[in-house]
Design an enzyme around this catalytic site. Sequence first.
Site, PDB file in Angstrom:
ATOM      1  CG  ASP A 107      -2.636   2.280   6.552  1.00  0.00           C
ATOM      2  OD1 ASP A 107      -3.198   3.235   7.125  1.00  0.00           O
ATOM      3  OD2 ASP A 107      -2.582   2.188   5.321  1.00  0.00           O
TER       4      ASP A 107
ATOM      5  CB  SER B 109      -1.924   3.231  -4.057  1.00  0.00           C
ATOM      6  OG  SER B 109      -2.526   4.283  -3.340  1.00  0.00           O
ATOM      7  N   GLY B 110      -5.007   2.537  -3.318  1.00  0.00           N
ATOM      8  CA  GLY B 110      -6.319   3.102  -3.545  1.00  0.00           C
ATOM      9  C   GLY B 110      -6.247   4.597  -3.784  1.00  0.00           C
TER      10      GLY B 110
ATOM     11  CE  LYS C  96      -4.803  -0.901  -1.971  1.00  0.00           C
ATOM     12  NZ  LYS C  96      -4.264  -0.326  -0.738  1.00  0.00           N
TER      13      LYS C  96
ATOM     14  CD  GLU D  11      -4.322   7.722   4.115  1.00  0.00           C
ATOM     15  OE1 GLU D  11      -4.865   7.622   2.996  1.00  0.00           O
ATOM     16  OE2 GLU D  11      -3.910   6.735   4.763  1.00  0.00           O
TER      17      GLU D  11
ATOM     18  CG  ASP E  27      -1.704   1.211   1.440  1.00  0.00           C
ATOM     19  OD1 ASP E  27      -2.369   1.630   0.485  1.00  0.00           O
ATOM     20  OD2 ASP E  27      -1.673   1.766   2.556  1.00  0.00           O
TER      21      ASP E  27
ATOM     22  CG  ASP F   2      -2.150   7.353   0.239  1.00  0.00           C
ATOM     23  OD1 ASP F   2      -1.765   8.527   0.184  1.00  0.00           O
ATOM     24  OD2 ASP F   2      -2.586   6.732  -0.752  1.00  0.00           O
TER      25      ASP F   2
ATOM     26  NE  ARG G  38     -12.033   9.412   0.805  1.00  0.00           N
ATOM     27  CZ  ARG G  38     -11.085   8.496   0.889  1.00  0.00           C
ATOM     28  NH1 ARG G  38      -9.953   8.775   1.524  1.00  0.00           N
ATOM     29  NH2 ARG G  38     -11.241   7.298   0.354  1.00  0.00           N
TER      30      ARG G  38
END
Length: 308
Positions: A250, A182-183, A227, A102, A93, A95, A138
């Site tokens: 995380d 990564s998201g 992922k 982030e 990952d 962030d 977001r």
Amino acid sequence: MTSDFVPCVATFIAPDANTELLPTLRAAQSLLPKAGAPTWLDPERAADIFFEADLNDLASLRDTLMSRRSRDAGIDIVVQPSGGRRKRLFLADMDSTMIGQECIDELADFAGLKPRVSAITERAMRGELAFEPALRERVSLLKGLPLGVVDEVIGTRITMTPGGTALVRTMQAHGAYCCLVSGGFTLFTSPIAARIGFDEHRGNILLSENGQLSGEVAEPILGRAAKLQTLVELRDRFGLAPHETLAVGDGANDLAMIGEAGLGVAFRAKPAVAAAAAAQIDHNDLTALLFAQGYPRSSFAPEGQTAA
């Protein structure tokens, strides 16, 4: 040794040379079945204790080893089978794992919306909100931000997590393939993956119009399922067995890949992620993942340099 018992290893990792490991190691020797003497990976920070156990008992043994003394001293402990420790595929990952921030929260700060966006991020990473709609919400708040803000965030706000470059380049030097998944967004994963040295990167695509963010993200969104799919795809591409893979993250959207990996690590993670992962690193930097694979300190690639 009975047929139910297999060779295992417990790795003890201290955050610095000032942490006294010996009391914890001595206590562990009395708790672990058929425990050997400590094998030092770093005379000041890390050691292995090899033992024999039923695989079904590893989780409870880890919990027993994580005594109050270990937690108070800031010692991380990884317990696993000793065979196949060195992994050939690494997924990470970005962030709050490979970097300290982030990215979307830092972008939101330029729009004066960081508290609002950060609150959504926190809930999504804890698993309280579904990742995909939370990301769309977001991103919509970022509409109108100039694309140049991304470079400013990278240049002034983003810090690399210590040990990340050594982790990636040491593993590569021993034949592993490393993917940043990564998201977050490719506008960040591309330069960050290049800086750390990953073989490839995957992330979401922020859409823009006339040099400004449009408030939209390209579909489909890369989240928890993607992922996991990336891990399976790369594992199959290289013909690897499940135990030859390592994943670290995380947040809740990392849970599937962490659960599928041969060694799944929760790194300074949200409580639900730490509880579900086979291993957790709370006190050390990312070189802890090298110690967990049995690499001695002397074999680490220097930060910022390609391993020989």
